[in-house]
Scaffold this motif. Structure first.
Motif, PDB file in Angstrom:
ATOM      1  N   LYS A  51      -6.969  -6.774  -1.430  1.00  0.00           N
ATOM      2  CA  LYS A  51      -5.564  -7.514  -1.358  1.00  0.00           C
ATOM      3  C   LYS A  51      -3.998  -6.684  -2.028  1.00  0.00           C
ATOM      4  CE  LYS A  51      -7.650 -11.861  -1.162  1.00  0.00           C
ATOM      5  NZ  LYS A  51      -7.682 -13.448  -2.318  1.00  0.00           N
TER       6      LYS A  51
ATOM      7  N   THR B 279       5.085  -3.948  -7.430  1.00  0.00           N
ATOM      8  CA  THR B 279       4.739  -5.604  -8.010  1.00  0.00           C
ATOM      9  C   THR B 279       4.224  -5.418  -9.387  1.00  0.00           C
ATOM     10  OG1 THR B 279       2.098  -5.397  -7.415  1.00  0.00           O
ATOM     11  CG2 THR B 279       3.582  -6.633  -5.718  1.00  0.00           C
TER      12      THR B 279
ATOM     13  N   SER C 202      -0.765  -5.496  -0.022  1.00  0.00           N
ATOM     14  CA  SER C 202       0.256  -6.267  -0.350  1.00  0.00           C
ATOM     15  C   SER C 202       1.326  -5.541  -0.140  1.00  0.00           C
ATOM     16  CB  SER C 202      -0.224  -6.775  -1.459  1.00  0.00           C
ATOM     17  OG  SER C 202       1.410  -7.360  -2.139  1.00  0.00           O
TER      18      SER C 202
ATOM     19  N   LYS D  68       2.632  -4.257   3.259  1.00  0.00           N
ATOM     20  CA  LYS D  68       3.338  -5.404   3.308  1.00  0.00           C
ATOM     21  C   LYS D  68       4.825  -4.786   3.565  1.00  0.00           C
ATOM     22  CE  LYS D  68       3.856  -9.516   4.250  1.00  0.00           C
ATOM     23  NZ  LYS D  68       3.757 -10.777   3.429  1.00  0.00           N
ATOM     24  N   GLN D  69       4.803  -4.476   1.932  1.00  0.00           N
ATOM     25  CA  GLN D  69       6.065  -3.873   1.176  1.00  0.00           C
ATOM     26  C   GLN D  69       6.785  -2.622   1.653  1.00  0.00           C
ATOM     27  OE1 GLN D  69       5.499  -4.517  -3.030  1.00  0.00           O
ATOM     28  NE2 GLN D  69       4.577  -6.007  -2.585  1.00  0.00           N
TER      29      GLN D  69
END
Length: 573
Positions: free
Chosen positions: A549, A9, A553, A556-557
């Motif tokens: 968080k 990200t 994230s 999950k990726q």
């Protein structure tokens, strides 16, 4: 196969440049590099390696008090004299020993009828087995009996004779010495990685079990001495003259512990451990010396207010594994707050002479199950582990990243090896404390009497000490921002590892490997990194939603990306 995209990200990547691990470590590198010269480390190695060190003996204890002397010079205060305001303290722990200590004094061995000695202690100080007793002062003369296999010992009468074998003495000690009354045992069994035909005078030290009533001595042979003995025995009966002088006496076990008290969270700590015993320069006077300079430099930086440490930094010197295990287990409250453990063992090698390279032995990861690609075990070797043995944590990649930076800066080779065990990182791992080993291997002088100062590099001591200290400072002052920066680094490490494993699996499948096995490997690395990401919370002072968080994230990726790649992999079958 296309390069894997794990979806880093923008927000996490931005963190790196703002306040992440890279910025922190770079600041510490700039601070430490000009000051860590390796001089004190090298001088300490030079002092320590002159002694044949075993717990409780002269060399071991003199090393402890030498460390204490240097710590006091640097401003560390003996704990019993310290006030609540003293942040630099040390103590010497003293414990009674169940068995007496031992040290070698002198020895010689010669074949009767030959002019030159087979071995002399002055040139081969590892020739005497640990726990050997002395011969009579005038020495002994006795016939040699060659035992070719351990099971053959019962077929020979060795009473009053000398047993010769080309394997470990442990398999025949009880039968030869205790039951039959042999005078002593001489052995030769140097492993191939010592290159014995090249290093013909090297002797790797050996030991007997301690026996209170023992009258036995043992001598280990060099390659050259063994060849001479074999030649003499091929020509007929061999009689040896042997003289051994050792000291066996009551003593106490010493451990020295120095603390740099944290300013905000003093109960949380990182522990460095370096063992004193073993007679070599690199093993492990180098760990003792490097760690001492690290402790002294930390004190200097703290006193000059160039650095502060939020958590406590502990330096421990003592008996390998035993002292570290005790430090962890004797105080449950203290143990619970140990966040990281790092072992310094064989860290000063001049690899142009010794061979091998500097290594970071990783916490158990899937490379200890499936060792392939760039992963290689050292000559020490390691048993194949199970998935249940894995220790997922960011520490592996964190340490490697920092040491690679020092390697690039100093043109110094840095590698890793899968978990193998055998040093002070073991007690940490057994207590579920993140811990790994800093060391060198393969070393052609490992555990031999040729492991002396000429094999030690001040530059290597400087590089290892710098990398270790910078890593420690970063961890001790780590917080949510540091963890976020490391998360991005860990995502990149996961991406690179999964890509490497996928390429290897693709090649294996083309060579008719079973797809199920290859998928299992990829999934094992995925799971390892998923869990490693979660461990980043131990960098925080207080749990934060921001980090939670970000980890969620990233996980999950990673799951989504690996799932996609596994599907593609299965299509190639």
């Amino acid at each position: 196969m296309n390069r894997i995209i794990l979806g880093l990200t923008v927000s996490v990547l931005g963190i790196i440049s703002c306040f992440g691990q890279n910025k922190n470590t770079e600041e510490y590198f700039e601070l430490v590099r000009p000051l860590f010269t390796g001089e004190l480390a090298y001088e300490t190695v030079d002092f320590v390696e002159k002694y044949w060190r075993i717990t409780g003996n002269t060399g071991f204890n003199k090393t402890v008090y030498r460390i204490a002397e240097e710590l006091e010079k640097a401003g560390y205060v003996l704990e019993e004299n310290a006030t609540q305001y003293d942040r630099l303290t040390y103590r010497i722990e003293k414990r009674a020993m169940e068995n007496p200590t031992w040290e070698p004094v002198d020895a010689s061995m010669a074949i009767i009828g030959q002019d030159t000695a087979l071995l002399n202690f002055t040139t081969n100080r590892n020739m005497i087995y640990v726990n050997s007793v002395s011969t009579p002062p005038e020495g002994i003369t006795a016939e040699v009996v060659h035992i070719k296999k351990p099971e053959e010992i019962e077929n020979h009468d060795v009473k009053g004779k000398i047993v010769y074998a080309t394997f470990s003495a442990h398999g025949i000690f009880e039968e030869a010495i205790i039951k039959q009354g042999a005078l002593g045992i001489i052995t030769y069994n140097n492993p191939k990685y010592l290159q014995p035909e090249k290093n013909t005078t090297s002797i790797q030290f050996r030991s007997f079990p301690y026996q209170a009533e023992s009258t036995a001595w043992g001598i280990a042979l060099s390659y050259a001495a063994n060849e001479k003995l074999k030649k003499a025995m091929a020509e007929g009966k061999v009689v040896l003259f042997v003289k051994v002088k050792t000291k066996i006496y009551p003593s106490e076990e010493l451990t020295i512990v120095a603390d740099v008290k944290g300013s905000e969270n003093p109960d949380e700590r990182l522990v460095f451990s370096a063992h004193i015993q073993e007679p070599g320069a690199n093993d492990n006077a180098s760990g003792v010396g490097a760690q001492l300079e690290m402790a002294v430099l930390t004190a200097d930086l703290l006193k000059s207010k160039k650095i502060d440490l939020n958590r406590t930094l502990t330096f421990l010197w003592g008996d390998e594994i035993v002292s570290t295990h005790r430090y962890i287990t004797e105080d449950a409250a203290r143990s619970e707050k140990i966040k990281w453990g790092l072992s310094l063992d064989m860290v000063g090698e001049n690899t142009a002479i010794t061979g091998g390279s500097f290594l970071i032995e990783k916490m158990p990861d899937p490379s200890a199950i499936w060792t392939r690609g760039n992963d290689k075990h050292s000559e020490w070797g390691g048993e194949v582990m199970k998935l249940s043995d894995m220790k997922p944590h960011y520490l592996n990649d964190f340490m490697l990243t920092n040491f690679k930076k020092q390697g690039e800066y100093a043109d110094w080779e840095v590698n890793t090896n899968p978990f193998e065990g055998g040093s002070d990182h073991i007690p940490f791992l057994k207590a579920n404390i993140p811990g790994l080993l800093l060391w060198h291997f393969t070393d052609q002088f490992y555990h031999t009497d040729n492991d002396r100062m000429d094999k030690v590099s001040q530059e290597t001591l400087k590089n290892v000490g710098t990398g270790a200290l910078v890593s420690a400072f970063t961890l001790l002052n780590s917080d949510t921002d540091t963890a976020l920066g490391q998360l991005a680094a860990l995502e990149k490490a996961a991406e690179n590892r999964i890509e490497e494993e996928l390429q290897l699996s693709l090649e294996n499948i083309k060579a008719d490997a079973k797809i199920g096995q290859e998928v299992q490997i990829i999934e094992a690395w995925r799971d390892w990194y998923l869990k490693a990401m979660q461990t980043l919370t131990d960098m925080e002072n207080t749990p934060s939603e921001k980090l939670a968080k970000a980890i969620e994230s990233a996980q999950k990726q990673l799951k989504a990306s690996v799932e996609k790649e596994i599907k593609n992999l299965k299509k190639t079958n």
